[in-house]
Design a protein around this motif. Structure first.
Motif, short mmCIF file in Angstrom:
data_model
loop_
_atom_site.label_atom_id
_atom_site.label_comp_id
_atom_site.label_asym_id
_atom_site.label_seq_id
_atom_site.Cartn_x
_atom_site.Cartn_y
_atom_site.Cartn_z
N GLU A 232 -0.27 2.46 -2.34
CA GLU A 232 -1.44 1.57 -2.22
C GLU A 232 -1.57 0.98 -0.82
OE1 GLU A 232 -4.00 -2.01 -2.51
OE2 GLU A 232 -1.87 -1.93 -2.01
N ASN B 289 -10.14 -7.27 -10.61
CA ASN B 289 -8.91 -7.23 -9.83
C ASN B 289 -7.69 -7.60 -10.66
OD1 ASN B 289 -10.02 -6.91 -6.92
ND2 ASN B 289 -11.24 -8.58 -7.80
N LEU B 290 -6.58 -6.91 -10.38
CA LEU B 290 -5.31 -7.31 -10.97
C LEU B 290 -4.97 -8.74 -10.55
CD1 LEU B 290 -3.18 -4.07 -10.41
CD2 LEU B 290 -4.07 -4.92 -12.59
N SER B 291 -4.25 -9.45 -11.39
CA SER B 291 -3.80 -10.82 -11.14
C SER B 291 -4.96 -11.81 -11.09
CB SER B 291 -2.99 -10.92 -9.84
OG SER B 291 -1.96 -9.97 -9.81
N LEU C 276 -3.73 -0.57 -17.37
CA LEU C 276 -4.58 -0.06 -16.29
C LEU C 276 -5.78 0.68 -16.86
CD1 LEU C 276 -1.81 1.49 -14.02
CD2 LEU C 276 -2.90 -0.75 -13.73
N GLY D 32 -0.60 -8.61 -13.39
CA GLY D 32 -0.25 -7.69 -12.32
C GLY D 32 1.10 -7.03 -12.55
N SER D 33 1.66 -6.46 -11.48
CA SER D 33 2.83 -5.60 -11.61
C SER D 33 4.16 -6.32 -11.50
CB SER D 33 2.78 -4.48 -10.56
OG SER D 33 2.68 -5.01 -9.26
N HIS E 43 0.49 -5.71 -7.16
CA HIS E 43 -0.40 -4.55 -7.33
C HIS E 43 0.10 -3.32 -6.57
CE1 HIS E 43 -1.94 -6.83 -3.82
NE2 HIS E 43 -2.04 -5.63 -3.28
N ALA F 273 -5.57 -1.75 -6.57
CA ALA F 273 -5.45 -3.16 -6.98
C ALA F 273 -6.64 -3.61 -7.81
CB ALA F 273 -5.32 -4.04 -5.74
N THR G 208 7.94 -2.63 -7.67
CA THR G 208 6.70 -3.19 -7.13
C THR G 208 6.98 -3.89 -5.80
OG1 THR G 208 4.85 -4.71 -7.58
CG2 THR G 208 6.99 -5.32 -8.49
#
Length: 352
Positions: free
Chosen positions: A145, A108-110, A124, A116-117, A59, A85, A34
């Protein structure tokens, strides 16, 4: 599972947390590698508008599908994937008109507890997930991304043949815009940032010129490097005077693309904008088409993205990596955190 958890401002702790499950309608992915994004740094500094501690950031990643939840089609365990993301809602007017990146109900991630990643496993939704070719390098997959964001930004103003571009800012997104401008056949691309290390970085990625903002007059030097005013100026950094610098570097009737976010309200010379009939484009995120096109370029071997990367570190060193990015006296390119891969294997792909 292990994760790098943002626990407070400028504090990330590597520790065990509960692993997500392959819930119905979800994919469970084991993260390979990541990247650290500028938005992750903003969250680390406590300046991000909505990503706040406690959170697991990250992300920009690639990983291998571990399991597929009920109702998910088109993916199978063992496949290499990356993702956007965010997950769009598929129901709002923006989604229905084919602009999922402008979704008004995206998740959104995080944010809001979505890990997140910077973790061994990530959950996902299918509509944010993109399959990668099996033979693609996982580090290249983690760059899809940000590369898609650069491609989306630059092609908002059309093909580049016969045109000159100036990119203000040479962080990951600025570098991605440089790469996109090269793919879209701009005649000349010049980048502006701070320090000689950035100059070496942008030249390795194909820039025709570099202007160190600490040396002399950046606008004058940029125009000299371009051989005149820019047809397109990309704003990929959020420092206070960047919009005025862009307006005074672009030709009358030219285009400015703003892909950076700003902590405060930037100063804008509206009289010059109006008098020179400059068009300003905001660029937000990227679309599934952008992802598909970047993946196609990587699969075809037409993109050499490894010069973007300057550091390969294990996930356990996430706090040290962000402390390095947070320093004003150190210039970094993309920092990659290796989650289920060995960073030592990739030392020759960038520089430690």
């Amino acid at each position: 599972m292990n994760a790098a958890v943002l626990t407070d401002r400028r504090s990330i702790v590597h520790r065990g947390i509960d692993a997500p499950e392959a819930a119905p309608g979800r994919l469970l992915v084991r993260v390979s590698v990541t990247g650290i994004c500028g938005s992750d740094l903003a969250a680390y500094r406590g300046t991000h508008p909505y990503k706040t501690a406690p959170a697991v950031l990250g992300h920009e990643f690639s990983g291998v599908v571990e399991s597929v939840g009920a109702g998910v089609t088109g993916f199978a365990p063992g496949e290499l994937v990356c993702s956007a993301a965010f997950s769009h809602c598929d129901a709002c007017p923006e989604c229905e008109r084919g602009a999922p990146h402008l979704c008004t109900a995206k998740l959104n991630l995080s944010h809001l507890g979505w890990t997140g990643s910077f973790a061994e496993l990530i959950s996902l939704r299918p509509n944010m997930t993109h399959r990668l070719p099996g033979g693609l390098h996982p580090v290249a997959g983690a760059l899809v991304e940000p590369l898609s964001i650069g491609l989306h930004a630059v092609r908002l103003v059309g093909p580049g043949t016969g045109r000159k571009a100036l990119v203000l800012g040479s962080g990951t997104i600025g570098l991605s815009c440089l790469i996109a401008a090269r793919q879209l056949h701009y005649d000349t691309v010049v980048c502006v940032d701070v320090g000689p290390d950035k100059g070496e970085l942008v030249r390795r990625l194909g820039a025709d010129g570099y202007v160190d903002a600490l040396d002399g007059a950046p606008r004058r030097d940029a125009l000299a490097a371009l051989g005149g005013s820019a047809d397109v100026v990309v704003i990929a950094a959020g420092y206070p005077d960047v919009t005025d610098q862009a307006l005074h570097a672009v030709r009358p009737g030219g285009d400015i693309v703003v892909v950076s976010y700003f902590e405060g309200r930037p100063r804008v010379d509206l009289n010059t904008l109006v008098g020179h009939e400059v068009t300003v484009h905001g660029s937000a995120l990227s679309t599934p088409r952008d992802f598909a096109d970047v993946i196609g370029l990587l699969s075809a071997g037409t993109l050499d993205v490894f010069p973007m990367i300057t550091h390969h570190l294990p996930l356990a060193d996430a706090d040290a990596a962000l402390r390095l990015m947070d320093r004003s006296d150190v210039s970094t390119g993309k920092i990659m955190l290796h989650v289920s891969t060995d960073p030592g294997e990739f030392a020759n792909e960038g520089k430690k």
